[in-house]
Design a protein around this motif. Sequence first.
Motif, PDB file in Angstrom:
ATOM      1  N   ALA A 154       0.824  -1.210   0.000  1.00 37.81           N
ATOM      2  CA  ALA A 154       0.000   0.000   0.000  1.00 37.81           C
ATOM      3  C   ALA A 154       0.862   1.266   0.000  1.00 37.81           C
ATOM      4  O   ALA A 154       0.537   2.247  -0.675  1.00 37.81           O
ATOM      5  CB  ALA A 154      -0.935  -0.010   1.205  1.00 37.81           C
ATOM      6  N   LYS A 155       1.965   1.245   0.749  1.00 36.94           N
ATOM      7  CA  LYS A 155       2.862   2.404   0.766  1.00 36.94           C
ATOM      8  C   LYS A 155       3.415   2.675  -0.633  1.00 36.94           C
ATOM      9  O   LYS A 155       3.434   3.811  -1.097  1.00 36.94           O
ATOM     10  CB  LYS A 155       4.022   2.187   1.742  1.00 36.94           C
ATOM     11  N   TYR A 156       3.872   1.620  -1.308  1.00 38.78           N
ATOM     12  CA  TYR A 156       4.410   1.786  -2.662  1.00 38.78           C
ATOM     13  C   TYR A 156       3.339   2.291  -3.625  1.00 38.78           C
ATOM     14  O   TYR A 156       3.597   3.130  -4.477  1.00 38.78           O
ATOM     15  CB  TYR A 156       5.059   0.485  -3.158  1.00 38.78           C
ATOM     16  N   LYS A 157       2.132   1.788  -3.475  1.00 40.60           N
ATOM     17  CA  LYS A 157       1.027   2.232  -4.337  1.00 40.60           C
ATOM     18  C   LYS A 157       0.710   3.706  -4.088  1.00 40.60           C
ATOM     19  O   LYS A 157       0.525   4.475  -5.031  1.00 40.60           O
ATOM     20  CB  LYS A 157      -0.208   1.365  -4.094  1.00 40.60           C
ATOM     21  N   LEU A 158       0.642   4.111  -2.811  1.00 38.17           N
ATOM     22  CA  LEU A 158       0.358   5.510  -2.479  1.00 38.17           C
ATOM     23  C   LEU A 158       1.450   6.458  -2.986  1.00 38.17           C
ATOM     24  O   LEU A 158       1.180   7.622  -3.265  1.00 38.17           O
ATOM     25  CB  LEU A 158       0.195   5.676  -0.968  1.00 38.17           C
ATOM     26  N   LEU A 159       2.667   5.936  -3.100  1.00 41.17           N
ATOM     27  CA  LEU A 159       3.780   6.744  -3.606  1.00 41.17           C
ATOM     28  C   LEU A 159       3.891   6.675  -5.137  1.00 41.17           C
ATOM     29  O   LEU A 159       4.804   7.238  -5.715  1.00 41.17           O
ATOM     30  CB  LEU A 159       5.095   6.269  -2.979  1.00 41.17           C
ATOM     31  N   ASN A 160       2.943   5.980  -5.768  1.00 38.28           N
ATOM     32  CA  ASN A 160       2.947   5.780  -7.227  1.00 38.28           C
ATOM     33  C   ASN A 160       4.243   5.140  -7.714  1.00 38.28           C
ATOM     34  O   ASN A 160       4.811   5.548  -8.725  1.00 38.28           O
ATOM     35  CB  ASN A 160       2.690   7.107  -7.965  1.00 38.28           C
ATOM     36  N   LYS A 161       4.685   4.126  -6.998  1.00 35.93           N
ATOM     37  CA  LYS A 161       5.897   3.390  -7.344  1.00 35.93           C
ATOM     38  C   LYS A 161       5.522   1.978  -7.778  1.00 35.93           C
ATOM     39  O   LYS A 161       4.433   1.494  -7.466  1.00 35.93           O
ATOM     40  CB  LYS A 161       6.862   3.332  -6.145  1.00 35.93           C
ATOM     41  N   PRO A 162       6.421   1.303  -8.485  1.00 39.65           N
ATOM     42  CA  PRO A 162       6.120  -0.071  -8.915  1.00 39.65           C
ATOM     43  C   PRO A 162       5.786  -0.968  -7.725  1.00 39.65           C
ATOM     44  O   PRO A 162       6.316  -0.801  -6.631  1.00 39.65           O
ATOM     45  CB  PRO A 162       7.416  -0.532  -9.586  1.00 39.65           C
TER      46      PRO A 162
END
Length: 182
Positions: A154-162
């Motif tokens: 979820a953190k990676y998704k919120l940061l718009n990262k792969p």
Amino acid sequence: FESLKNQVSPHFLFNSLNTLSSLIEENPETAIRFVNQLSKVYRYLLQSNEKELTTIKEELEFLDAYIFLLKTRFGEGLNMTKVLPDEYLSTLIPPLTLQILIENAVKHNIVSASNPLTIEVNSCKEEHICVVNNKQKKTINVASNGLGLANIAAKYKLLNKPAINIGDGATEFIVSLTIIKN
């Protein structure tokens, strides 16, 4: 994002206090070092709640204190290595990402001197960090709600990262994370 950053296992504090209680009489010098490292861990936990990202260098320094606590508890039952290129140290990662992965490895696997758990943090491919552990599942079912990996994803998704990559093989468990450049 704020609620995701606040997910830290209360069992960690409980286990740390039990370990400290044993050390006080058996080995007072190690108990003092243990308290100092526990203090570093909780200082980082409090400070990391103020940031979306931290440098790999800061995360690894925190990890040193965290691993000391685990090694004090598990002794020869835990082997930990970190092999990352110097150029990764200034790149970024969401705080506590590596700690959560190590905590999950310890939670779900047998950790004993006769069956050591081996965890490695390395650069598995270009611009990625992998956390790899040998699989030796506990024979009793471990209560798990899957929040650790879900929070990292979820953190990676919120940061718009792969998205993170999870490899659950027969003998090892691998999580691959993209590093974030400044």
